[in-house]
Design a protein around this motif. Structure first.
Motif, mmCIF file in Angstrom:
data_model
loop_
_atom_site.group_PDB
_atom_site.id
_atom_site.type_symbol
_atom_site.label_atom_id
_atom_site.label_comp_id
_atom_site.label_asym_id
_atom_site.label_seq_id
_atom_site.Cartn_x
_atom_site.Cartn_y
_atom_site.Cartn_z
ATOM 1 N N MET A 1 -13.715 0.891 8.173
ATOM 2 C CA MET A 1 -13.016 0.784 7.144
ATOM 3 C C MET A 1 -13.218 2.207 6.066
ATOM 4 O O MET A 1 -14.284 2.544 6.099
ATOM 5 C CB MET A 1 -13.388 -0.472 6.215
ATOM 6 C CG MET A 1 -12.660 -0.554 4.855
ATOM 7 S SD MET A 1 -10.889 -0.799 4.857
ATOM 8 C CE MET A 1 -10.898 -2.542 5.397
ATOM 9 N N PRO A 3 -13.917 4.266 3.125
ATOM 10 C CA PRO A 3 -14.245 3.741 1.576
ATOM 11 C C PRO A 3 -13.600 3.944 0.732
ATOM 12 O O PRO A 3 -12.623 4.947 0.662
ATOM 13 C CB PRO A 3 -15.581 4.963 1.685
ATOM 14 C CG PRO A 3 -15.846 5.554 2.996
ATOM 15 C CD PRO A 3 -14.624 5.396 3.716
ATOM 16 N N ASP A 4 -13.773 2.982 -0.222
ATOM 17 C CA ASP A 4 -12.870 3.042 -1.650
ATOM 18 C C ASP A 4 -12.878 4.173 -2.253
ATOM 19 O O ASP A 4 -11.723 4.750 -2.756
ATOM 20 C CB ASP A 4 -13.145 1.763 -2.388
ATOM 21 C CG ASP A 4 -12.531 0.606 -1.760
ATOM 22 O OD1 ASP A 4 -11.388 0.511 -0.986
ATOM 23 O OD2 ASP A 4 -13.163 -0.430 -2.046
ATOM 24 N N VAL A 7 -10.614 6.845 -0.677
ATOM 25 C CA VAL A 7 -9.154 6.703 -0.645
ATOM 26 C C VAL A 7 -8.717 6.826 -2.130
ATOM 27 O O VAL A 7 -7.553 7.372 -2.160
ATOM 28 C CB VAL A 7 -8.897 5.275 -0.456
ATOM 29 C CG1 VAL A 7 -7.798 4.673 -0.847
ATOM 30 C CG2 VAL A 7 -9.207 4.836 0.984
ATOM 31 N N SER A 93 -5.736 2.966 -7.830
ATOM 32 C CA SER A 93 -6.420 2.743 -6.660
ATOM 33 C C SER A 93 -7.965 2.121 -7.171
ATOM 34 O O SER A 93 -8.361 1.445 -6.304
ATOM 35 C CB SER A 93 -6.534 3.847 -6.124
ATOM 36 O OG SER A 93 -7.178 4.792 -6.772
ATOM 37 N N PRO A 97 -8.502 -2.010 -5.081
ATOM 38 C CA PRO A 97 -8.989 -1.083 -4.153
ATOM 39 C C PRO A 97 -8.559 -1.314 -2.758
ATOM 40 O O PRO A 97 -7.655 -2.209 -2.541
ATOM 41 C CB PRO A 97 -10.628 -1.654 -4.382
ATOM 42 C CG PRO A 97 -10.668 -2.236 -5.654
ATOM 43 C CD PRO A 97 -9.291 -2.670 -5.885
ATOM 44 N N TYR A 98 -8.378 -0.173 -1.945
ATOM 45 C CA TYR A 98 -7.891 -0.363 -0.562
ATOM 46 C C TYR A 98 -8.647 -1.406 0.183
ATOM 47 O O TYR A 98 -7.891 -2.064 0.826
ATOM 48 C CB TYR A 98 -8.066 0.938 0.116
ATOM 49 C CG TYR A 98 -7.345 1.240 1.466
ATOM 50 C CD1 TYR A 98 -6.143 1.276 1.850
ATOM 51 C CD2 TYR A 98 -8.441 1.020 2.586
ATOM 52 C CE1 TYR A 98 -5.478 1.134 3.060
ATOM 53 C CE2 TYR A 98 -7.954 1.174 3.804
ATOM 54 C CZ TYR A 98 -6.543 1.063 4.129
ATOM 55 O OH TYR A 98 -6.111 1.393 5.372
ATOM 56 N N SER A 99 -9.734 -1.542 0.239
ATOM 57 C CA SER A 99 -10.602 -2.582 0.634
ATOM 58 C C SER A 99 -10.232 -3.964 0.644
ATOM 59 O O SER A 99 -10.333 -4.821 1.494
ATOM 60 C CB SER A 99 -12.030 -2.473 0.322
ATOM 61 O OG SER A 99 -12.345 -2.864 -0.781
ATOM 62 N N GLN A 100 -9.439 -4.183 -0.627
ATOM 63 C CA GLN A 100 -8.888 -5.624 -1.043
ATOM 64 C C GLN A 100 -7.371 -5.670 -0.820
ATOM 65 O O GLN A 100 -6.974 -6.846 -0.252
ATOM 66 C CB GLN A 100 -9.049 -5.914 -2.492
ATOM 67 C CG GLN A 100 -10.702 -5.830 -2.640
ATOM 68 C CD GLN A 100 -10.864 -6.291 -4.346
ATOM 69 O OE1 GLN A 100 -10.289 -6.585 -4.782
ATOM 70 N NE2 GLN A 100 -12.191 -5.759 -4.660
ATOM 71 N N GLY A 102 -5.336 -3.262 0.882
ATOM 72 C CA GLY A 102 -4.679 -2.227 2.023
ATOM 73 C C GLY A 102 -3.509 -1.801 1.820
ATOM 74 O O GLY A 102 -3.483 -0.914 0.751
ATOM 75 N N THR A 150 -1.660 -8.324 4.420
ATOM 76 C CA THR A 150 -2.757 -7.824 3.874
ATOM 77 C C THR A 150 -3.365 -8.939 2.699
ATOM 78 O O THR A 150 -4.346 -8.868 2.418
ATOM 79 C CB THR A 150 -2.602 -6.576 2.826
ATOM 80 O OG1 THR A 150 -1.624 -6.987 1.839
ATOM 81 C CG2 THR A 150 -1.818 -5.382 3.769
#
Length: 381
Positions: A1, A3-4, A7, A93, A97-100, A102, A150
């Protein structure tokens, strides 16, 4: 993954670059120019711009706001749009967050760009290009599919996006229908459109109130077929469609029909669907209705711009119907307050509703969930 943090940096830089492209859209779309050709050039001397002239923000600052070739001034709007886009992408962003979420983050950034472009163009021209709102609504539906994959919390899946799109267009077109009817003092339209237009939207509204959204759209389509067969606009009187809708809602409060809430939802969605079909048709097949808006004696007054209707559809597709309601309420409140200030300070009473809708959409995106929850607790829903 990924890192946010990384990103976030990438997305912020991407925002600056997209902001530069947004300036192209803002300049060329209202002028009906191609966004691909010719390449970027000075609008004053037409000299093609080199890569060093196109670095977001920095090029404008290094050139001190003037063209390198003819020294004509460059509007400060260019770096402002680039900075606002970069900052907007950065905030999105961080909040999503991208981790949540996508790939759904890409959709939110795209929504920000579409809203900004539409707002600036509306501010300058009192119009919102179909090239922004109609494809934007379709893209919002596609991201409904992405959101489902997602599992992005708070973002609509396809069915919710479709509902939001129809209700978004429906809410504003119904305000326009009844507002315009009042402005005409309940007189019929002087310039009915053919083969489809406001009369078919009003008919879909009435039918959708009793039969549901898709049946209402089908009834409107039958009216379109009649117009095509007759090769003219066969009038559907508004005392029947709009008056019938009001009577239907009164009956709904008395226990008749499928229930008041379902009747309102069905009517709005049907009217919204037919309005979008009209918007798509007028975009692909521009028609002359016989009315000239610069002649006050020769046009039907409108309470709401049709561009706002399509913009609301786009917002509903990206955010869903609950956040759409938040966006419209915020837009109405902000428009009322700032509109009064505009009238008092600038002595101008033409309200550009698009920027307020865009502001409402961003507030709904960032704070819609707690606002909806507060409303439900306040009224015990």
């Amino acid at each position: 993954m990924i890192p946010d943090t990384l990103v976030t940096v990438i997305v912020a830089v991407l925002g600056l670059l997209i902001g530069s492209f947004s300036n192209v859209l803002i300049w060329r779309l209202p002028r009906r120019e191609s966004i691909n050709f010719p390449p970027s050039h000075c609008p004053n001397c037409d000299h093609a711009l080199a890569p060093l002239d196109l670095v977001p923000v920095l090029s404008w600052a290094a050139l001190r706001g003037r063209c390198r070739y003819c020294r004509a001034p460059i509007s400060p709007r260019y770096p402002v749009v680039e900075l606002v886009t970069g900052a907007g992408y950065l905030i999105l962003s961080l909040m999503f967050p991208y981790s949540q979420v996508g790939a759904s983050l890409l959709g939110l950034c795209l929504l920000f760009t579409l809203l900004l472009v539409a707002s600036v163009i509306d501010q300058e021209t009192y119009s919102i290009p179909d090239e922004v709102s109609l494809p934007g609504a379709g893209i919002g539906l596609l991201f409904g599919l992405v959101n489902a994959r997602t599992h992005a919390d708070g973002l609509p899946v396809f069915a919710e996006a479709l509902r939001g799109m129809l209700l978004g267009a429906g809410l504003l077109i119904v305000i326009d229908l009844f507002g315009s009817w009042v402005m005409r003092r309940a007189r019929e339209r002087s310039f009915p459109e053919a083969p489809l237009g406001y009369q078919q939207i009003a008919l879909a509204l009435l039918a959708g109130t009793w039969l549901g959204a898709w049946a209402g759209i089908a009834v409107g389509a039958v009216s379109v077929a009649v117009n095509l067969a007759a090769r003219r606009a066969v009038r559907v009187p508004e005392w029947l469609t709009l008056g019938g809708t009001l009577l239907s809602l009164v009956l709904g409060t008395s226990g008749y029909g499928p229930g008041l809430i379902l009747m309102v939802q069905g009517g709005l969605a049907a009217a919204g669907g037919m309005a979008l079909l009209c918007g798509l048709y007028w975009w692909l097949h521009p028609i002359v209705t016989g009315q000239q808006e610069d002649d006050s004696d020769d046009y039907d007054p409108a309470a709401m711009g049709f561009g706002d209707v399509k913009l609301a559809a786009m917002i509903g597709a990206f955010l869903g119907w609950e956040n759409l309601i938040v966006a419209v309420v915020v837009a109405i409140v902000a428009g009322a307050v700032l509109g009064v200030l505009q009238l008092l300070i600038l002595k101008e009473n033409r309200l550009k509703f698009g920027p307020y809708l865009a502001l409402g959409a961003l507030i709904a995106l960032m704070f819609g969930a707690p606002l909806v929850e507060f409303y439900r607790r306040l009224f015990g829903l």
